[in-house]
Scaffold this motif. Structure first.
Motif, PDB file in Angstrom:
ATOM      1  N   ILE A  93       3.250  -0.158   5.945  1.00 23.11           N
ATOM      2  CA  ILE A  93       3.259  -0.193   4.595  1.00 23.11           C
ATOM      3  C   ILE A  93       3.002   1.103   4.087  1.00 23.11           C
ATOM      4  O   ILE A  93       3.356   1.722   2.853  1.00 23.11           O
ATOM      5  CB  ILE A  93       1.902  -1.171   4.072  1.00 23.11           C
ATOM      6  CG1 ILE A  93       2.514  -2.724   4.217  1.00 23.11           C
ATOM      7  CG2 ILE A  93       1.583  -0.834   2.751  1.00 23.11           C
ATOM      8  CD1 ILE A  93       1.507  -3.631   4.035  1.00 23.11           C
ATOM      9  N   ALA A  94       2.203   1.990   4.787  1.00 26.01           N
ATOM     10  CA  ALA A  94       1.909   3.438   4.357  1.00 26.01           C
ATOM     11  C   ALA A  94       3.238   4.207   4.397  1.00 26.01           C
ATOM     12  O   ALA A  94       3.331   5.050   3.286  1.00 26.01           O
ATOM     13  CB  ALA A  94       1.083   3.947   5.325  1.00 26.01           C
ATOM     14  N   ASP A  95       4.062   4.103   5.249  1.00 27.10           N
ATOM     15  CA  ASP A  95       5.376   4.815   4.979  1.00 27.10           C
ATOM     16  C   ASP A  95       5.901   4.160   3.874  1.00 27.10           C
ATOM     17  O   ASP A  95       6.730   5.066   3.074  1.00 27.10           O
ATOM     18  CB  ASP A  95       6.073   4.450   6.269  1.00 27.10           C
ATOM     19  CG  ASP A  95       5.588   5.135   7.458  1.00 27.10           C
ATOM     20  OD1 ASP A  95       4.865   6.127   7.527  1.00 27.10           O
ATOM     21  OD2 ASP A  95       6.046   4.498   8.510  1.00 27.10           O
ATOM     22  N   LEU A 106       6.430  -7.708  -1.420  1.00 24.86           N
ATOM     23  CA  LEU A 106       4.855  -8.272  -1.195  1.00 24.86           C
ATOM     24  C   LEU A 106       3.902  -7.666  -1.841  1.00 24.86           C
ATOM     25  O   LEU A 106       3.701  -6.432  -2.215  1.00 24.86           O
ATOM     26  CB  LEU A 106       4.615  -7.609   0.303  1.00 24.86           C
ATOM     27  CG  LEU A 106       3.266  -8.033   1.117  1.00 24.86           C
ATOM     28  CD1 LEU A 106       3.088  -9.513   1.179  1.00 24.86           C
ATOM     29  CD2 LEU A 106       3.189  -7.230   2.348  1.00 24.86           C
ATOM     30  N   THR A 107       3.133  -8.604  -2.494  1.00 26.71           N
ATOM     31  CA  THR A 107       1.908  -8.461  -3.026  1.00 26.71           C
ATOM     32  C   THR A 107       0.698  -8.614  -2.294  1.00 26.71           C
ATOM     33  O   THR A 107       0.449  -9.718  -1.623  1.00 26.71           O
ATOM     34  CB  THR A 107       1.835  -9.182  -4.313  1.00 26.71           C
ATOM     35  OG1 THR A 107       2.939  -8.865  -5.264  1.00 26.71           O
ATOM     36  CG2 THR A 107       0.513  -8.863  -5.405  1.00 26.71           C
ATOM     37  N   ASP A 108      -0.351  -7.647  -2.183  1.00 28.51           N
ATOM     38  CA  ASP A 108      -1.536  -7.771  -1.268  1.00 28.51           C
ATOM     39  C   ASP A 108      -2.767  -7.521  -2.111  1.00 28.51           C
ATOM     40  O   ASP A 108      -2.930  -6.451  -2.430  1.00 28.51           O
ATOM     41  CB  ASP A 108      -1.380  -7.134  -0.042  1.00 28.51           C
ATOM     42  CG  ASP A 108      -2.664  -7.058   0.724  1.00 28.51           C
ATOM     43  OD1 ASP A 108      -3.721  -7.920   0.611  1.00 28.51           O
ATOM     44  OD2 ASP A 108      -2.786  -6.430   1.783  1.00 28.51           O
ATOM     45  N   VAL A 138       4.639  -3.930  -2.901  1.00 30.15           N
ATOM     46  CA  VAL A 138       5.712  -2.968  -2.184  1.00 30.15           C
ATOM     47  C   VAL A 138       7.025  -3.888  -1.793  1.00 30.15           C
ATOM     48  O   VAL A 138       7.066  -4.998  -1.949  1.00 30.15           O
ATOM     49  CB  VAL A 138       5.060  -2.486  -0.826  1.00 30.15           C
ATOM     50  CG1 VAL A 138       4.001  -1.763  -1.007  1.00 30.15           C
ATOM     51  CG2 VAL A 138       5.076  -3.979   0.012  1.00 30.15           C
ATOM     52  N   ARG A 139       8.119  -2.816  -2.103  1.00 35.97           N
ATOM     53  CA  ARG A 139       9.368  -3.511  -1.870  1.00 35.97           C
ATOM     54  C   ARG A 139       9.843  -3.114  -0.360  1.00 35.97           C
ATOM     55  O   ARG A 139       9.877  -2.028   0.012  1.00 35.97           O
ATOM     56  CB  ARG A 139      10.339  -2.541  -2.666  1.00 35.97           C
ATOM     57  CG  ARG A 139      11.882  -2.818  -2.441  1.00 35.97           C
ATOM     58  CD  ARG A 139      12.655  -1.784  -3.124  1.00 35.97           C
ATOM     59  NE  ARG A 139      14.085  -1.843  -3.019  1.00 35.97           N
ATOM     60  CZ  ARG A 139      14.750  -1.219  -1.966  1.00 35.97           C
ATOM     61  NH1 ARG A 139      14.210  -0.361  -1.306  1.00 35.97           N
ATOM     62  NH2 ARG A 139      16.064  -1.304  -1.965  1.00 35.97           N
ATOM     63  N   GLU A 173       5.110  -4.283   9.417  1.00 34.05           N
ATOM     64  CA  GLU A 173       4.406  -4.495  10.669  1.00 34.05           C
ATOM     65  C   GLU A 173       2.951  -4.684  10.618  1.00 34.05           C
ATOM     66  O   GLU A 173       2.496  -5.466  11.944  1.00 34.05           O
ATOM     67  CB  GLU A 173       4.326  -2.843  11.379  1.00 34.05           C
ATOM     68  CG  GLU A 173       5.664  -2.432  11.808  1.00 34.05           C
ATOM     69  CD  GLU A 173       5.612  -0.914  12.360  1.00 34.05           C
ATOM     70  OE1 GLU A 173       4.453  -0.517  12.615  1.00 34.05           O
ATOM     71  OE2 GLU A 173       6.748  -0.285  12.368  1.00 34.05           O
ATOM     72  N   GLU A 174       2.128  -4.575   9.654  1.00 34.96           N
ATOM     73  CA  GLU A 174       0.811  -5.204   9.655  1.00 34.96           C
ATOM     74  C   GLU A 174       0.672  -6.450   9.446  1.00 34.96           C
ATOM     75  O   GLU A 174      -0.245  -7.049   9.598  1.00 34.96           O
ATOM     76  CB  GLU A 174       0.339  -4.402   8.336  1.00 34.96           C
ATOM     77  CG  GLU A 174      -0.015  -2.949   8.106  1.00 34.96           C
ATOM     78  CD  GLU A 174       1.262  -2.433   8.035  1.00 34.96           C
ATOM     79  OE1 GLU A 174       1.077  -0.994   7.717  1.00 34.96           O
ATOM     80  OE2 GLU A 174       2.233  -2.871   7.880  1.00 34.96           O
TER      81      GLU A 174
END
Length: 308
Positions: free
Chosen positions: A254-256, A118-120, A103-104, A245-246
């Protein structure tokens, strides 16, 4: 400057003091690149100002380096069809986006600072996806950054990789030849400057594999890899507020973020279709032609690794 998007005063200062940007000279610089492109029989490239200025900024306004970077950008893409050919926002690409593996983050690291990704790997389903799918998605986002993300183009990017839940099945499918190719592309082909790769929560089982992967990178990139035992160590370099936030930060949920990224990427379908019109034809290159071996030297590298 009418041809390109206005930037903030803070980014303007970075562009002028660190990248040698002179607004009054920009039309001449852009024309110099276009004149050069017109004389390259082997190279068909985009020539809109917003695209070209990214290469000028990424090369700190060295016209000769920008020419080389443009050539390598299209040459390496042509030489890596497994990553760059026939990309589209199909069901697999949309599923990769929705997974939230990469995610950016909305806020850069300071108003004029680098963009943060971020890479998870806990969100990577190694049964449904392969590493190549992740790279194809990441390169699509990278090309969108070149055209649309002034923080990334001017101040670079920071990659944060959370490895706390990386599965052994993902480690097992790592393709080191592909990793080396991506390292060459990041070094020679993209105008986005990589400021740092921060590996967090790295399990012991993955350290040896990661060290092997890092050893295949160009030396300049190797020096930008950093390993942190936990988020507390990382926060000494990147303040926690710039994390989602997570992760205890205030840089979006992340969901948003994923939902917004999906809408943005769906709007990029036409760009991906147009990309098939651009690239290089080595048969038409003046002088010595380039080959995959001369660009990547993969077989030699692995022979060396086997001997050592």
């Amino acid at each position: 400057m009418a041809e390109i998007r206005p930037i903030s005063a803070e980014l303007r200062q970075v562009a002028e003091t660190e990248l040698n940007e002179v607004p009054a000279r920009l039309p001449d610089d852009l024309q110099a690149l276009r004149d050069w492109l017109a004389k390259q029989p082997h190279l068909k490239a985009r020539q809109d100002a917003q695209f070209l200025v990214a290469f000028l900024r990424g090369c700190k306004y060295s016209i000769e380096k920008a020419k080389s970077k443009l050539d390598y950008f299209y040459t390496l893409k042509t030489m890596m069809p497994e990553v760059f050919a026939n990309r589209e926002m199909d069901e697999k690409s949309i599923a990769m986006c929705r997974a939230g593996t990469y995610v950016r983050l909305p806020m850069p690291n300071g108003c004029a600072g680098p963009r943060i990704h971020l890479t998870d790997y806990s969100n990577f389903d190694s049964n449904g996806f392969k590493m190549i799918d992740l790279f194809r998605y990441q390169t699509t986002l990278m090309e969108r950054m070149i055209r649309e993300d002034d923080n990334a183009v001017i101040s670079g990017t920071i990659e944060i990789i959370d490895m706390s839940k990386m599965s052994l099945s993902f480690v097992a499918q790592m393709d080191f030849s592909l990793i080396k190719k991506m390292g060459v592309f990041a070094d020679k082909g993209t105008p986005i400057r990589l400021k740092g790769v921060h590996l967090v929560n790295c399990p012991k089982e993955a350290v040896a594999v990661l060290n092997l992967g890092r050893s295949l990178m160009p030396a300049k990139l190797q020096s930008r890899f950093h390993v942190h035992r936990n988020m507390e160590e990382l926060s000494e370099i990147i303040p926690r507020e710039y994390m989602p936030e997570e992760y205890g930060g205030s840089n979006g949920r992340i969901a948003d973020i994923v939902a917004q990224m999906e809408q943005q990427m769906l709007g990029y379908s036409d760009y991906l279709k147009e990309e098939s019109n651009y690239g290089v034809d080595e048969q038409l290159r003046p002088g010595k032609r380039l080959t995959a071996d001369s660009l990547f030297g993969i077989e030699g590298s692995f022979r060396k690794l086997d001997i050592d």
